[in-house]
Design a protein around this motif. Structure first.
Motif, PDB file in Angstrom:
ATOM      1  N   ILE A 177       4.462   5.546  -5.797  1.00 41.82           N
ATOM      2  CA  ILE A 177       4.193   5.701  -7.231  1.00 41.82           C
ATOM      3  C   ILE A 177       3.319   6.929  -7.476  1.00 41.82           C
ATOM      4  O   ILE A 177       3.568   7.732  -8.384  1.00 41.82           O
ATOM      5  CB  ILE A 177       3.531   4.435  -7.788  1.00 41.82           C
ATOM      6  N   GLU A 178       2.303   7.090  -6.651  1.00 40.05           N
ATOM      7  CA  GLU A 178       1.375   8.208  -6.816  1.00 40.05           C
ATOM      8  C   GLU A 178       2.052   9.558  -6.598  1.00 40.05           C
ATOM      9  O   GLU A 178       1.728  10.539  -7.293  1.00 40.05           O
ATOM     10  CB  GLU A 178       0.202   8.046  -5.845  1.00 40.05           C
ATOM     11  N   ASP A 179       2.998   9.634  -5.651  1.00 40.51           N
ATOM     12  CA  ASP A 179       3.610  10.943  -5.368  1.00 40.51           C
ATOM     13  C   ASP A 179       4.880  11.200  -6.190  1.00 40.51           C
ATOM     14  O   ASP A 179       5.566  12.208  -5.988  1.00 40.51           O
ATOM     15  CB  ASP A 179       3.890  11.108  -3.870  1.00 40.51           C
ATOM     16  N   GLY A 180       5.220  10.277  -7.120  1.00 34.94           N
ATOM     17  CA  GLY A 180       6.343  10.505  -8.008  1.00 34.94           C
ATOM     18  C   GLY A 180       7.693  10.081  -7.467  1.00 34.94           C
ATOM     19  O   GLY A 180       8.728  10.377  -8.075  1.00 34.94           O
TER      20      GLY A 180
ATOM     21  N   SER B 226       2.540   1.771  -3.375  1.00 34.89           N
ATOM     22  CA  SER B 226       1.598   2.445  -4.278  1.00 34.89           C
ATOM     23  C   SER B 226       1.595   3.948  -4.048  1.00 34.89           C
ATOM     24  O   SER B 226       1.505   4.733  -5.003  1.00 34.89           O
ATOM     25  CB  SER B 226       0.187   1.878  -4.083  1.00 34.89           C
ATOM     26  N   THR B 227       1.706   4.370  -2.791  1.00 32.55           N
ATOM     27  CA  THR B 227       1.771   5.794  -2.480  1.00 32.55           C
ATOM     28  C   THR B 227       3.025   6.429  -3.077  1.00 32.55           C
ATOM     29  O   THR B 227       2.990   7.567  -3.584  1.00 32.55           O
ATOM     30  CB  THR B 227       1.751   6.007  -0.957  1.00 32.55           C
TER      31      THR B 227
ATOM     32  N   GLU C 261      11.887   1.563 -14.631  1.00 32.44           N
ATOM     33  CA  GLU C 261      11.609   2.393 -13.464  1.00 32.44           C
ATOM     34  C   GLU C 261      12.829   3.236 -13.080  1.00 32.44           C
ATOM     35  O   GLU C 261      13.974   2.802 -13.214  1.00 32.44           O
ATOM     36  CB  GLU C 261      11.208   1.520 -12.266  1.00 32.44           C
TER      37      GLU C 261
ATOM     38  N   GLU D  47       0.818  -1.205   0.000  1.00 29.50           N
ATOM     39  CA  GLU D  47       0.000   0.000   0.000  1.00 29.50           C
ATOM     40  C   GLU D  47       0.860   1.267   0.000  1.00 29.50           C
ATOM     41  O   GLU D  47       0.530   2.263  -0.651  1.00 29.50           O
ATOM     42  CB  GLU D  47      -0.937   0.000   1.211  1.00 29.50           C
TER      43      GLU D  47
ATOM     44  N   GLN E 123       2.644   2.964 -17.232  1.00 27.82           N
ATOM     45  CA  GLN E 123       2.391   2.954 -15.803  1.00 27.82           C
ATOM     46  C   GLN E 123       2.993   1.710 -15.167  1.00 27.82           C
ATOM     47  O   GLN E 123       3.276   0.719 -15.832  1.00 27.82           O
ATOM     48  CB  GLN E 123       0.880   2.994 -15.532  1.00 27.82           C
TER      49      GLN E 123
END
Length: 362
Positions: A19-22, A16-17, A97, A13, A30
């Protein structure tokens, strides 16, 4: 980023955060959901690859690209349509990545289980860092994989995943006293006398019933392994089975590759993760376990032994039943993953005993 404690390994989890915040940047589209494991991120090969004369490390003054000079570089090629990585050669691939980590996070990489079990030696390389498989806290830049197939030539394409990355913050190793206390209430192994000093001692299974297969040795001059073909290969074409010896030991031949299994069943509680680490070189002329990450929940639903990737060094070496070969170092999770290893997370190795990689027919 809310956490249940101040130090630990990040679960799916929180990955994933990132990834969301760069903090984790995909280079091509993606990050696929399947890349996010309970306690790690599967890294994927990009399109750009190089064959090099030898393994190398950058330095604080030089990035990876700065090292790819004419005296080291042999060939540049693309993985867009696939390419063969020849046994015994060294390659470098830029991964899809890249990272832009905060100063509180660092990373550690390991080959995936399926990579280690076909004797493909993979290490993560980053710019301006003079060590393999480590991402320094606050690192910002590209990621590369050094790839050296040892026993078999392999066919790889862009997007294939060969290694994985864990993210950690603060000191998170669990000490021996805490492991002993946990084991008394929630057994971590079926070993009646476990040794937790420096991590759980892992012993090798050599004994067995007559004609019982207790391991495999890689055959020389085998065919090509397509890394994306699952369950298609005949084991006998690539491995020679080893049956339980009456003597209670086998002799490892120099520079040969073996698949063996731990004598113990192992368990990783959901609030912990683990990494298999080699024992001191002073305890034997061999190396165990290229692929060392164990996810939270491993072995809880079904008894599971550790599969050991073993390679002898310069001299023949006797390996006896029950001999100490590695240690399983447990680490605290920052918080337990919502979907730990088990029925809710698809894996080719659930409830495993001695088992070859997913590329082979069951």
């Amino acid at each position: 980023m809310s956490t249940a404690s101040e130090a630990g390994v990040l679960p799916a989890e929180l990955i994933s955060t990132l990834i969301e915040d760069g903090s984790i940047l995909p280079g091509n589209g993606q990050v696929a959901p399947a890349q996010i494991q309970p306690a790690s991120l599967d890294l994927t090969l990009g399109s750009k690859a190089w064959r090099v004369r030898a393994s190398f490390l950058p330095s604080r003054q030089r990035g990876v690209a700065d090292c790819l000079t004419d005296d080291l570089l042999m060939q540049e090629f693309s993985l867009a349509d696939g390419a063969v990585f020849e046994r015994g050669c060294v390659y470098l691939v830029q991964l899809n990545e890249s990272l832009r980590l905060p100063n509180t996070l660092e990373g550690y990489a390991n080959p995936k289980s399926s990579t280690g079990r076909i004797d493909v030696f993979v290490r993560l390389v980053t710019d301006h860092t003079a060590s393999f498989d480590k991402v320094c806290a606050g690192y910002s830049g590209p990621l590369y994989a050094e790839i050296c197939p040892r026993s078999f030539s392999v066919l790889a394409r862009q997007g294939v995943s060969l290694n994985q990355l864990r993210f950690k913050t603060g000191p998170c190793a669990v000490e021996a006293d805490a492991l002993n206390h946990l084991h008394r209430n929630h057994p971590l192994t079926d070993d009646p006398e476990p040794d937790f000093q420096g991590g759980l001692g892992v012993r090798v299974q050599i004994g067995g019933a007559p004609d019982e297969i207790i391991g495999y040795r890689a055959r020389r001059h085998s065919g090509l392994i397509d890394l994306e073909e699952i369950g298609q290969l005949r084991a006998d074409d690539f491995f020679e089975p080893i049956t339980a010896p009456q003597s209670g030991f086998i002799i490892l031949d120099p520079d040969e590759f073996y698949i063996l299994a731990s004598r113990e069943a192992l368990t990783i509680p959901q609030h912990l993760s683990a990494e298999m680490t080699p024992i001191s070189p002073g305890l034997g002329e061999f190396r165990v376990h290229y692929a060392g990450f164990f996810d939270p929940g491993f072995g809880i639903e079904h008894p599971s032994r550790g599969v050991l990737e073993v390679r002898s060094h310069d001299a023949p070496f006797v390996l006896r039943d029950g001999q100490l070969v590695a240690r399983l170092v447990y680490e605290r999770m920052l918080q337990p993953p919502k979907n730990p290893y088990g029925s809710r997370v698809r894996s080719n190795y659930q409830g495993q005993g001695l088992k070859l990689s997913k590329h082979f027919k069951a």
